[in-house]
Write a protein that holds these residues in place. Sequence first.
Motif, PDB file in Angstrom:
ATOM      1  N   LEU A 117       0.816  -1.211   0.000  1.00  0.00           N
ATOM      2  CA  LEU A 117       0.000   0.000   0.000  1.00  0.00           C
ATOM      3  C   LEU A 117       0.855   1.269   0.000  1.00  0.00           C
ATOM      4  O   LEU A 117       0.350   2.356  -0.280  1.00  0.00           O
ATOM      5  N   SER A 118       2.148   1.132   0.314  1.00  0.00           N
ATOM      6  CA  SER A 118       3.016   2.308   0.373  1.00  0.00           C
ATOM      7  C   SER A 118       4.432   1.919  -0.070  1.00  0.00           C
ATOM      8  O   SER A 118       4.706   0.760  -0.379  1.00  0.00           O
ATOM      9  N   GLY A 119       5.310   2.915  -0.100  1.00  0.00           N
ATOM     10  CA  GLY A 119       6.699   2.664  -0.461  1.00  0.00           C
ATOM     11  C   GLY A 119       6.966   2.621  -1.952  1.00  0.00           C
ATOM     12  O   GLY A 119       8.042   2.187  -2.392  1.00  0.00           O
ATOM     13  N   TRP A 120       6.036   3.094  -2.759  1.00  0.00           N
ATOM     14  CA  TRP A 120       6.200   3.067  -4.209  1.00  0.00           C
ATOM     15  C   TRP A 120       7.161   4.160  -4.674  1.00  0.00           C
ATOM     16  O   TRP A 120       7.131   5.274  -4.166  1.00  0.00           O
ATOM     17  N   GLU A 121       8.000   3.821  -5.656  1.00  0.00           N
ATOM     18  CA  GLU A 121       8.947   4.773  -6.233  1.00  0.00           C
ATOM     19  C   GLU A 121       8.666   4.950  -7.719  1.00  0.00           C
ATOM     20  O   GLU A 121       8.390   3.983  -8.430  1.00  0.00           O
ATOM     21  N   ALA A 122       8.743   6.203  -8.189  1.00  0.00           N
ATOM     22  CA  ALA A 122       8.456   6.502  -9.592  1.00  0.00           C
ATOM     23  C   ALA A 122       9.483   5.835 -10.499  1.00  0.00           C
ATOM     24  O   ALA A 122      10.686   5.860 -10.226  1.00  0.00           O
ATOM     25  N   ARG A 123       8.998   5.255 -11.599  1.00  0.00           N
ATOM     26  CA  ARG A 123       9.868   4.573 -12.567  1.00  0.00           C
ATOM     27  C   ARG A 123       9.755   5.143 -13.976  1.00  0.00           C
ATOM     28  O   ARG A 123      10.480   4.713 -14.868  1.00  0.00           O
ATOM     29  N   GLY A 124       8.842   6.063 -14.189  1.00  0.00           N
ATOM     30  CA  GLY A 124       8.677   6.613 -15.537  1.00  0.00           C
ATOM     31  C   GLY A 124       7.216   6.728 -15.903  1.00  0.00           C
ATOM     32  O   GLY A 124       6.329   6.669 -15.050  1.00  0.00           O
ATOM     33  N   GLU A 125       6.937   6.909 -17.185  1.00  0.00           N
ATOM     34  CA  GLU A 125       5.564   7.061 -17.640  1.00  0.00           C
ATOM     35  C   GLU A 125       5.386   6.481 -19.038  1.00  0.00           C
ATOM     36  O   GLU A 125       6.345   6.283 -19.780  1.00  0.00           O
ATOM     37  N   TYR A 126       4.124   6.221 -19.372  1.00  0.00           N
ATOM     38  CA  TYR A 126       3.756   5.642 -20.660  1.00  0.00           C
ATOM     39  C   TYR A 126       2.639   6.464 -21.280  1.00  0.00           C
ATOM     40  O   TYR A 126       1.747   6.962 -20.579  1.00  0.00           O
ATOM     41  N   ASP A 127       2.648   6.576 -22.595  1.00  0.00           N
ATOM     42  CA  ASP A 127       1.565   7.219 -23.315  1.00  0.00           C
ATOM     43  C   ASP A 127       0.393   6.241 -23.421  1.00  0.00           C
ATOM     44  O   ASP A 127       0.572   5.093 -23.839  1.00  0.00           O
ATOM     45  N   ASP A 128      -0.799   6.672 -23.017  1.00  0.00           N
ATOM     46  CA  ASP A 128      -1.955   5.787 -23.021  1.00  0.00           C
ATOM     47  C   ASP A 128      -2.278   5.272 -24.421  1.00  0.00           C
ATOM     48  O   ASP A 128      -2.680   4.112 -24.596  1.00  0.00           O
ATOM     49  N   GLY A 129      -2.117   6.126 -25.421  1.00  0.00           N
ATOM     50  CA  GLY A 129      -2.391   5.697 -26.782  1.00  0.00           C
ATOM     51  C   GLY A 129      -1.464   4.582 -27.229  1.00  0.00           C
ATOM     52  O   GLY A 129      -1.887   3.625 -27.890  1.00  0.00           O
ATOM     53  N   ALA A 130      -0.182   4.686 -26.841  1.00  0.00           N
ATOM     54  CA  ALA A 130       0.785   3.650 -27.193  1.00  0.00           C
ATOM     55  C   ALA A 130       0.468   2.351 -26.465  1.00  0.00           C
ATOM     56  O   ALA A 130       0.569   1.258 -27.034  1.00  0.00           O
ATOM     57  N   LEU A 131       0.069   2.447 -25.190  1.00  0.00           N
ATOM     58  CA  LEU A 131      -0.309   1.248 -24.438  1.00  0.00           C
ATOM     59  C   LEU A 131      -1.519   0.571 -25.067  1.00  0.00           C
ATOM     60  O   LEU A 131      -1.568  -0.662 -25.188  1.00  0.00           O
ATOM     61  N   SER A 132      -2.498   1.363 -25.475  1.00  0.00           N
ATOM     62  CA  SER A 132      -3.695   0.821 -26.096  1.00  0.00           C
ATOM     63  C   SER A 132      -3.357   0.095 -27.395  1.00  0.00           C
ATOM     64  O   SER A 132      -3.867  -1.003 -27.662  1.00  0.00           O
ATOM     65  N   ALA A 133      -2.470   0.702 -28.195  1.00  0.00           N
ATOM     66  CA  ALA A 133      -2.070   0.089 -29.465  1.00  0.00           C
ATOM     67  C   ALA A 133      -1.317  -1.218 -29.230  1.00  0.00           C
ATOM     68  O   ALA A 133      -1.532  -2.215 -29.937  1.00  0.00           O
ATOM     69  N   GLU A 134      -0.451  -1.253 -28.217  1.00  0.00           N
ATOM     70  CA  GLU A 134       0.284  -2.476 -27.921  1.00  0.00           C
ATOM     71  C   GLU A 134      -0.651  -3.570 -27.405  1.00  0.00           C
ATOM     72  O   GLU A 134      -0.478  -4.750 -27.721  1.00  0.00           O
TER      73      GLU A 134
END
Length: 223
Positions: A117-134
Amino acid sequence: MLPDALQLADPETMSDLRTFLARARTVEDGQARLQVVGAALAIYVPVLAQEAIGSTVPTVLGLRVAKLAEATADGLVAVYELGALTDRLARAGEMDTALPLPPAESRAAWAGITPPLSGWEARGEYDDGALSAEAEAGMHAVAEALPPNAGRPVLDTVRGRIWSAPCQNGPVDVDLPLGAAFAAESLGFLRPGARSQLFGQGRWLRLSSSGGHTLVRQGASLL
């Protein structure tokens, strides 16, 4: 002792939950894990889960968080059949805010593995359109690779090969399984023009999108 119902914040929250659970059931008609933390209700559903020892299918869960009217059931953790929940929601009125809970709990191997529930660290981001296409490309690849009347072992092998491959349109130092894109797309989490944030904690990855969260447990068997 579990309550008979959980009081949600408003009818809109009830409607949103009804849509989410119905969509989750079309993806994988299994169970849902409910966890109350304060005035928040976390609902976990399976999208991909290992069903045999040695399976290469990644463990991928969908998570939607609903607001409760008040923190009256803090600490509740229960697993129910998705069908039992959706059937009760279908009988509820448009202005109802009480989420009726089934009288009997269920069991699921994936539900015993609790995401942090906690302790998460940022790793980056993804474009939703690219995720949808994949995700769409992956679904097409699965359909093309499956022979007619494929049995469960063949389906498991094909899904493991395709959905465990990494997404291509994201941080170069993170191997987010393609199954995460499939989950986010199938559960309606992605939005045109939006971006999803990726976080990590231990062996878990969390893809946080506008419509919900996708959780992936890396390199671990549930069995």
